[in-house]
Design an enzyme around this catalytic site. Sequence first.
Site, PDB file in Angstrom:
ATOM      1  N   SER A 184       0.798  -1.224   0.000  1.00 61.15           N
ATOM      2  CA  SER A 184       0.000   0.000   0.000  1.00 61.15           C
ATOM      3  C   SER A 184       0.827   1.269   0.000  1.00 61.15           C
ATOM      4  CB  SER A 184      -0.941  -0.010   1.203  1.00 61.15           C
ATOM      5  OG  SER A 184      -0.197  -0.158   2.398  1.00 61.15           O
ATOM      6  N   HIS A 212      -5.563  -4.182  -1.336  1.00 59.72           N
ATOM      7  CA  HIS A 212      -5.514  -3.145  -2.374  1.00 59.72           C
ATOM      8  C   HIS A 212      -5.659  -3.714  -3.784  1.00 59.72           C
ATOM      9  CE1 HIS A 212      -4.697   0.574  -0.162  1.00 59.72           C
ATOM     10  NE2 HIS A 212      -4.037  -0.188   0.694  1.00 59.72           N
ATOM     11  N   LYS A 243     -12.108  -0.925   0.726  1.00 60.62           N
ATOM     12  CA  LYS A 243     -11.357  -0.110  -0.237  1.00 60.62           C
ATOM     13  C   LYS A 243     -12.145  -0.018  -1.540  1.00 60.62           C
ATOM     14  CE  LYS A 243      -7.176  -0.574   2.305  1.00 60.62           C
ATOM     15  NZ  LYS A 243      -6.242  -1.528   2.853  1.00 60.62           N
TER      16      LYS A 243
HETATM   17  C1  LIG Z   1      -6.048  -1.709   4.304  1.00 60.86           C
HETATM   18  C2  LIG Z   1      -5.467  -3.008   4.559  1.00 60.86           C
HETATM   19  C3  LIG Z   1      -5.989  -3.845   5.537  1.00 60.86           C
HETATM   20  C4  LIG Z   1      -7.086  -3.397   6.460  1.00 60.86           C
HETATM   21  O1  LIG Z   1      -8.319  -3.424   5.829  1.00 60.86           O
HETATM   22  P1  LIG Z   1      -9.571  -2.810   6.591  1.00 60.86           P
HETATM   23  O2  LIG Z   1     -10.737  -3.411   5.900  1.00 60.86           O
HETATM   24  O3  LIG Z   1      -9.499  -1.331   6.476  1.00 60.86           O
HETATM   25  O4  LIG Z   1      -9.457  -3.262   8.017  1.00 60.86           O
HETATM   26  C5  LIG Z   1      -5.440  -5.093   5.693  1.00 60.86           C
HETATM   27  N1  LIG Z   1      -4.405  -5.504   4.910  1.00 60.86           N
HETATM   28  C6  LIG Z   1      -3.874  -4.724   3.967  1.00 60.86           C
HETATM   29  C7  LIG Z   1      -2.755  -5.239   3.124  1.00 60.86           C
HETATM   30  C8  LIG Z   1      -4.382  -3.455   3.759  1.00 60.86           C
HETATM   31  O5  LIG Z   1      -3.854  -2.663   2.817  1.00 60.86           O
END
Ligand SMILES: *Cc1c(COP(=O)(O)O)cnc(C)c1O
Length: 395
Positions: A184, A212, A243
């Site tokens: 990310s 992502h 996301k």
């Molecule tokens: C954003 C993210 C999460 C967390 O996801 P949420 O649904 O916001 O809790 C977990 N793992 C990765 C790799 C992320 O980028």
Amino acid sequence: MTQEQNSLAWIEDELARLREAGLLVNIRTIESAMESWVTIGGRRLLNFCANNYLGLANHPRLRQAASDAIANFGVGPGAVRTIAGTTSLHLELEARLAEFKKAEACITLQSGFMANLAVIPTLMGDNDLIFSDELNHASIIDACRLSRAKVVRYRHGDVDDLAQKIAETKEYRRRMVVTDGVFSMDGDIAPLPQIVDVAEQEGIMVMVDDAHGEGVLGTGGRGIVDHFALHGRVAIEVGTLSKAFGVVGGLVAGKQLLIEWLRQRARPFLFSSAMTAPDVAACIEATKILQDSTELVDRLWQNTAILRQGMRQLGFDTGMSQTPIIPVLLGEALLAQRFSRRLIEEGLFVTAVSSPTVPMGKARVRVMNSAAHSQQDLEQALDTFERVGRELGVI
Ligand SMILES: *Cc1c(COP(=O)(O)O)cnc(C)c1O
């Protein structure tokens, strides 16, 4: 001073230290829906911060689905699913997600973070070994700690290093390789086919956290496993509904056997309430939109290509980005903060990322693309970056 104030006084010092180093996070108040433009302090700003890749966070079809679900199911789940039962909506979402991802089965959790906490400690324990990419997400790191398995970190995206570390460690009960699908902070993609090759030779489970990549990579956003045509070769696919899907929630997709085990033993499933009905209904609608057409995903990638190319032509360093996440590398935390502040003053909502989220000296502002941006939005973003970049001597 009361005793409580005394016992918390150290926090003041810690906060002061962060402030001095420019590491204090500043959470802005959004006074509008999460869209390509948002209102902050009464001003309309062009939004390049959100993980709202497909513009679904305020999509009329998702809003309608959520309000219909409230009318039929209310707002709260009442208790955990194993005690108060589960709604037909939850089961429909899980069936649809499994179909969408061409997996046997799927389970949803309250968030992507919770999905990692559900999977890793349920599969791995004291006598087990986890190989973890050194840049994996915080939720993977915490889930590994919670599992009490031994963790061996391999160099970021380095399959030779991984293979060497695997060769050195055979005497464990179970072994797992875990990696983010898309990283990310840099926007690069894990070398999943090579990781799978190495792991298969040794009978090691592979887990990918595609937070992502969900709704972004693969045909119509089916994720990293689809992107690399690795169906059936990755034991555990974790994803998020927070996301690209525009709502909130997490998922795990894989074999029926795996999902049944999680339903029986995963503590975030057994001891924490489920996603709410409106969230679930909105996610069902998002899945339908993705199944109906690849239009949004296609537009996301078109927008990304325009913006990345534009940034590079202006002379910005966009690092290793291969996805709609475009970091603009600046170096020091204070410069990144200043850059972000100037962008915001100029009407562009872009935030700075610095330590501990990225290594010291690798501070950046991070540009998040969305299918919701218009051509004009992209041009305005590039113009603003050029102006601020020259002003601060970055280009
Ligand atoms: C954003 C993210 C999460 C967390 O996801 P949420 O649904 O916001 O809790 C977990 N793992 C990765 C790799 C992320 O980028």
